[in-house]
Design an enzyme around this catalytic site. Structure first.
Site, short mmCIF file in Angstrom:
data_model
loop_
_atom_site.label_atom_id
_atom_site.label_comp_id
_atom_site.label_asym_id
_atom_site.label_seq_id
_atom_site.Cartn_x
_atom_site.Cartn_y
_atom_site.Cartn_z
NE ARG A 54 12.45 -1.60 1.68
CZ ARG A 54 12.86 -0.33 1.79
NH1 ARG A 54 12.94 0.26 2.94
NH2 ARG A 54 13.22 0.33 0.72
CG HIS A 92 7.85 4.61 -3.85
ND1 HIS A 92 7.76 3.72 -4.90
CD2 HIS A 92 8.09 3.86 -2.76
CE1 HIS A 92 7.93 2.50 -4.45
NE2 HIS A 92 8.14 2.55 -3.15
CB CYS A 148 -0.91 -0.01 1.22
SG CYS A 148 -0.01 0.21 2.76
CB ALA A 201 3.88 -0.37 2.43
FE1 CFM Z 1 12.98 0.31 -5.28
FE2 CFM Z 1 12.42 -2.01 -5.50
FE3 CFM Z 1 11.00 -0.39 -3.97
FE4 CFM Z 1 13.52 -1.03 -3.25
FE5 CFM Z 1 12.46 -2.94 -1.74
FE6 CFM Z 1 11.35 -3.85 -3.98
FE7 CFM Z 1 9.92 -2.30 -2.39
MO1 CFM Z 1 10.51 -4.68 -1.64
S1 CFM Z 1 14.38 -1.38 -5.14
S2 CFM Z 1 12.54 0.82 -3.22
S3 CFM Z 1 14.32 -1.85 -1.44
S4 CFM Z 1 11.14 -0.49 -6.07
S5 CFM Z 1 12.59 -4.84 -2.60
S6 CFM Z 1 12.01 -3.97 -6.12
S7 CFM Z 1 9.31 -3.97 -3.46
S8 CFM Z 1 10.77 -2.72 -0.50
S9 CFM Z 1 9.10 -0.40 -2.87
#
Ligand code: CFM
Length: 542
Positions: free
Chosen positions: A94, A194, A60, A63
């Site tokens: 994580r 993000h 989500c 997160a």
């Molecule tokens: Fe970038 Fe990723 Fe992500 Fe990531 Fe991650 Fe991820 Fe994630 Mo899990 S590199 S920041 S450290 S998009 S592994 S493939 S899914 S936490 S949002």
């Protein structure tokens, strides 16, 4: 695999029979057979709402904001405004690591702080409880900064976290207090979170202190979160080469590095999905150029280091960088060749968030493993097809949900690190700024690319492709392993790391070698499933 077959009414398992009739039509656009034609790849449908009822692998918005972008920072006190589960399950799952300067230095990572909303607040409002939580946090820790993270109910009941932040900042003027509107339901996945995180870090954090870190060739790494110690390895290599790493967003980072990050001369972007917004905005406001790097894979690491050295253009720096690469590669080659001889020909499937399904193909390739099916959980078309498709991406109601900040050059702090002519000249010589390639361009023709995979399709893919290895996350791990296929978690790295940089590459080769050659996965069937010994029937005898 035939998507029509997968979804035809009669062939669907009972649990999928009630899905909307238009689902196969929409879903078919998220399945693409790859074909690379002069740098162009087929179009994929991505960053779209998951059909309700489907067991998606996504997370989500909360997160993405709290767990991903801000979570790894150790000295911004982070309060989850919401029910206790949101804070607890986004707390270190994580495996993002940090290393405070001294034992006494501030480190909030061992804490999960939450307002623990209850029924009362859901009915009468939670702002009072949030203010009390901030008072308590200040009394206990007196942090430099406090971030407030909104969960779903906060948006539903209408708590104004920004007004609370302003009020509490007036009460505690030496503490930077800011709130994030990252309610879990915002956008279609964690990707929205993000963007929310990038916006707030840009407006309320970066740029507050103009003191640069000491040292030459200062740069930032954006989109590196120190999973399993990745950032430690990159710090080690940076130091050896002679670069000064000013700030990592946000692996092993602290607040002081964030507020002065605009004094560095270069932004390198590792995971562009989670943080390209910040790189763009910092370039516009402060004149800091950015380019894409990849430290996953030994060869990719060497290439990225060369690019950074070339950017600074210093002969001594370039020579030192070459020396480091040569020394590190000398150690790697023998191990890699030995493992490659054993692993060549194995096939992998990768399903990870928004950049690792691409980056890790590189590492697997280094030991001869081909990726035959790959997909992202929440990526956008540019992550699949390359940044050049950005102008063609249609903005819909869901993406419009997240604010696009209007940014302009800072009248005082803007300082173009390279003139337009210099940039043009470097580009003419093949140096790429402000760009990244998509995953599909690096995959073979006929490879299958799937967006937003779900568990049912994962099972079907295993039946059809019989891969030797699957890389995904914890939600998939045991379902897959019970089918006799090893699964490596590429979010948390299970219990290992680092996997980035030179030392990380070796760790990864060894781990994958161990996994794909383990005999344990051949033992997942119970003896009576392989060879039934008894069969009987019974009935009533009067
Ligand atoms: Fe970038 Fe990723 Fe992500 Fe990531 Fe991650 Fe991820 Fe994630 Mo899990 S590199 S920041 S450290 S998009 S592994 S493939 S899914 S936490 S949002």
């Amino acid at each position: 695999m035939n998507i029509q077959r997968l979804t035809r009414r009669n062939s669907r398992p009972r649990c999928l029979r009630s899905i909307p009739r238009n689902w196969p039509k929409k879903r078919a656009k998220q399945f693409v057979i790859n074909k690379v034609d002069d740098g162009n790849v087929p179009e994929i449908f991505a960053n779209a709402r998951t059909t309700p009822g489907i067991l998606t692998m996504r997370g989500c918005s909360y997160a993405g904001c709290k767990g991903v972008v801000l979570g790894p920072t150790r000295d911004i006190l982070q309060i989850t405004h919401g029910p206790i589960g949101c804070g607890f399950y986004s707390w270190l799952t994580r495996r993002n690591q940090t290393r405070p300067e001294t034992l006494e230095s501030t480190n909030f990572m061992p804490y999960a702080m939450s307002t623990d909303l209850q029924e009362d607040e859901i009915i009468f409002g939670g702002e009072k409880k949030l203010k009390a939580a901030i008072d308590e946090a200040v009394a206990l820790f007196h942090p430099k900064a406090i971030g407030i993270f909104s969960t779903c109910p906060v948006g539903l009941i209408g708590d104004d976290v920004h007004a609370v932040a302003r009020e509490m900042e007036a009460k505690y003027p030496d503490i930077n207090i800011f709130g994030f509107s990252c309610e879990g339901y915002k956008g279609v996945s964690q990707s929205a979170g993000h963007h929310v995180a990038n916006n707030k870090v840009f407006t309320d954090v970066v740029g507050l202190d103009d003191t640069p870190k000491e040292g030459k060739f200062r740069y930032n790494i954006l989109g590196e979160y120190n999973i399993g110690g990745d950032a430690f390895e990159l710090e080690r290599i940076s130091k050896l080469c002679g670069f000064t790493l000013h700030s990592t967003f946000s692996g092993n980072s602290n607040y002081q590095e964030f507020i002065s990050a605009h004094t560095a001369d270069l932004n390198t972007v590792m995971c562009h999905r989670s943080i390209n917004y910040l790189a763009e905005m910092m370039e516009t406001k402060y004149g800091i150029p950015w380019f894409k790097v990849n430290f996953v894979g030994a060869d990719a690491t060497a290439k990225s280091l060369r690019k950074i050295a070339e950017f600074f253009g210093d002969a001594e720096l370039m020579a030192q960088t070459e020396k480091v690469i040569a020394e590190e590669m000398a150690e790697i080659t023998a191990i890699r060749d030995e493992i490659k001889a054993r692993c060549t020909g194995k096939k992998a499937m990768l399903f990870v968030g928004g950049s690792r399904a691409h980056h890790y193909q590189e590492l697997l390739k280094e030991i001869g493993i081909e990726t035959i099916v790959a997909g992202y959980e929440f990526a956008h078309r540019d992550d699949y097809e390359g940044r050049k498709v950005l102008p063609n991406i249609v903005v819909d109601a869901d993406s419009r949900n997240i604010e696009e900040l209007k940014v302009s050059a800072d009248p005082v702090k803007y300082n173009a690190r390279k003139s337009e002519e210099e940039i043009k000249k470097m580009e003419a010589e093949g140096f790429a700024f402000s760009d990244y390639e998509g995953m599909m361009g690096d995959m073979k023709d006929k490879a299958l690319v799937i967006d937003d995979l779900n568990h049912y399709e994962m099972e079907k893919l295993i039946e059809s492709y019989h891969p030797d290895l699957i890389c995904a996350g914890i939600k998939e791990k045991y379902v897959v392993q019970k089918q006799g296929i090893p699964l490596k978690q590429l979010h948390s790295y299970d219990y290992m790391g680092p996997f980035a940089g030179f030392k990380g590459a070796v760790n990864f080769y060894k781990e994958i070698d161990r996994l794909v050659h383990s005999s344990v996965f051949g033992l997942t069937k119970a003896p009576w499933q392989n060879a039934p010994e008894l069969s009987a029937s019974y009935g009533w005898n009067d």
